[in-house]
Design an enzyme around this catalytic site. Sequence first.
Site, PDB file in Angstrom:
ATOM      1  N   SER A 194      67.348  36.516  85.498  1.00 48.11           N
ATOM      2  CA  SER A 194      67.443  35.384  84.588  1.00 48.11           C
ATOM      3  C   SER A 194      66.032  34.951  84.217  1.00 48.11           C
ATOM      4  O   SER A 194      65.048  35.370  84.836  1.00 48.11           O
ATOM      5  CB  SER A 194      68.203  34.233  85.267  1.00 48.11           C
ATOM      6  OG  SER A 194      68.355  33.120  84.406  1.00 48.11           O
ATOM      7  N   CYS A 195      65.927  34.113  83.188  1.00 52.72           N
ATOM      8  CA  CYS A 195      64.616  33.563  82.777  1.00 52.72           C
ATOM      9  C   CYS A 195      64.889  32.347  81.914  1.00 52.72           C
ATOM     10  O   CYS A 195      65.765  31.546  82.230  1.00 52.72           O
ATOM     11  CB  CYS A 195      63.779  34.626  82.059  1.00 52.72           C
ATOM     12  SG  CYS A 195      64.547  35.289  80.562  1.00 52.72           S
ATOM     13  N   GLY A 196      64.169  32.184  80.817  1.00 50.40           N
ATOM     14  CA  GLY A 196      64.424  31.075  79.909  1.00 50.40           C
ATOM     15  C   GLY A 196      65.505  31.376  78.900  1.00 50.40           C
ATOM     16  O   GLY A 196      66.468  30.620  78.735  1.00 50.40           O
TER      17      GLY A 196
ATOM     18  N   GLY B 197      66.542  35.014  78.339  1.00 46.72           N
ATOM     19  CA  GLY B 197      66.977  36.397  78.447  1.00 46.72           C
ATOM     20  C   GLY B 197      65.967  37.432  77.991  1.00 46.72           C
ATOM     21  O   GLY B 197      66.334  38.584  77.764  1.00 46.72           O
TER      22      GLY B 197
ATOM     23  N   TRP C 160      68.354  30.300  81.683  1.00 47.03           N
ATOM     24  CA  TRP C 160      68.216  28.886  81.989  1.00 47.03           C
ATOM     25  C   TRP C 160      68.543  27.990  80.803  1.00 47.03           C
ATOM     26  O   TRP C 160      69.042  26.866  80.978  1.00 47.03           O
ATOM     27  CB  TRP C 160      66.810  28.589  82.507  1.00 47.03           C
ATOM     28  CG  TRP C 160      66.624  27.163  82.925  1.00 47.03           C
ATOM     29  CD1 TRP C 160      65.857  26.214  82.317  1.00 47.03           C
ATOM     30  CD2 TRP C 160      67.243  26.517  84.054  1.00 47.03           C
ATOM     31  NE1 TRP C 160      65.948  25.011  82.982  1.00 47.03           N
ATOM     32  CE2 TRP C 160      66.798  25.176  84.063  1.00 47.03           C
ATOM     33  CE3 TRP C 160      68.129  26.934  85.046  1.00 47.03           C
ATOM     34  CZ2 TRP C 160      67.200  24.262  85.026  1.00 47.03           C
ATOM     35  CZ3 TRP C 160      68.538  26.021  86.007  1.00 47.03           C
ATOM     36  CH2 TRP C 160      68.081  24.697  85.988  1.00 47.03           C
TER      37      TRP C 160
END
Length: 280
Positions: free
Chosen positions: A238-240, A242, A267
């Site tokens: 996951s990240c901000g 994708g 996120w």
Amino acid sequence: MGPLVSTEWLAGSLGAPDLVVLDATYYLPTEGKNGRAEFAAAHIPGARYFDINEVADPDTDLPHMVPSAGRFAKLVGAMGVSNASRIVFYDQIGTTRAPRGWWMFKLFGHEQVAVLDGGLPKWRADGHPVEAGEPAAPTPASFVPDLRAERLAGIGDVKRVVRQGGGGALILDARARGRFDGTAPEPRPGLPSGHMPGAANLPATELMGPDGAFLPPDALRERFAAAGVDGTRPVITSCGTGVTATVLALGLERAGFPEAAVYDGSWTEWASRPETPKVP
């Protein structure tokens, strides 16, 4: 092709009839640059621009989410990409944005795809030429997708992992540590920082050396192991939004770990939903 190719390999392969080089640069809103404009100013000879905001689902408010298989096939076919193509992605920053394009093709079943290690900065540092302007329109091709759904995680999958409280997959977050622990703001206004309960943090930049290229496999394995990856527990990255989550997915493959699933909404989706738990 492996998941990464060197600048020397790409320089020796340019001009091959089955090779397609794609610049997948995406800049965060806070970075103040436009990927397409930067591409027009300088790009690898013969490259085409792959806009992740265009090759995306137009019917969601979330940024650059995976499109339908039909939309993906139509758009990449218009770029001249077929199922017989060998594809190399790069970005203008290093190796932090191009993996999004790599992962999307993998998601739709295309295995002959790689990322240029170190991206455009290393290409130029190694003495290879660039060109400016818009490339000639490619000859359209036919691309038939073959969705590999196990490479994609949705919010329902992540909710289930969080409910299990650590007994299922490992959620591995690629954002900077301050954003993960809630001490630094998110780049999108109104979005709180923090993380999903039980998630671990491994910033995507920590997989790179000073030249922007990926670390060797043994060094990657050490970093992943320190974050809780053991090769037996499934991983969801996951990240901000994708993008850098796919850097972790590529790093896991380079390190010899099983394939990860990428949480596309990441996120931005999780933090914007009132029912999802957040830490802190």
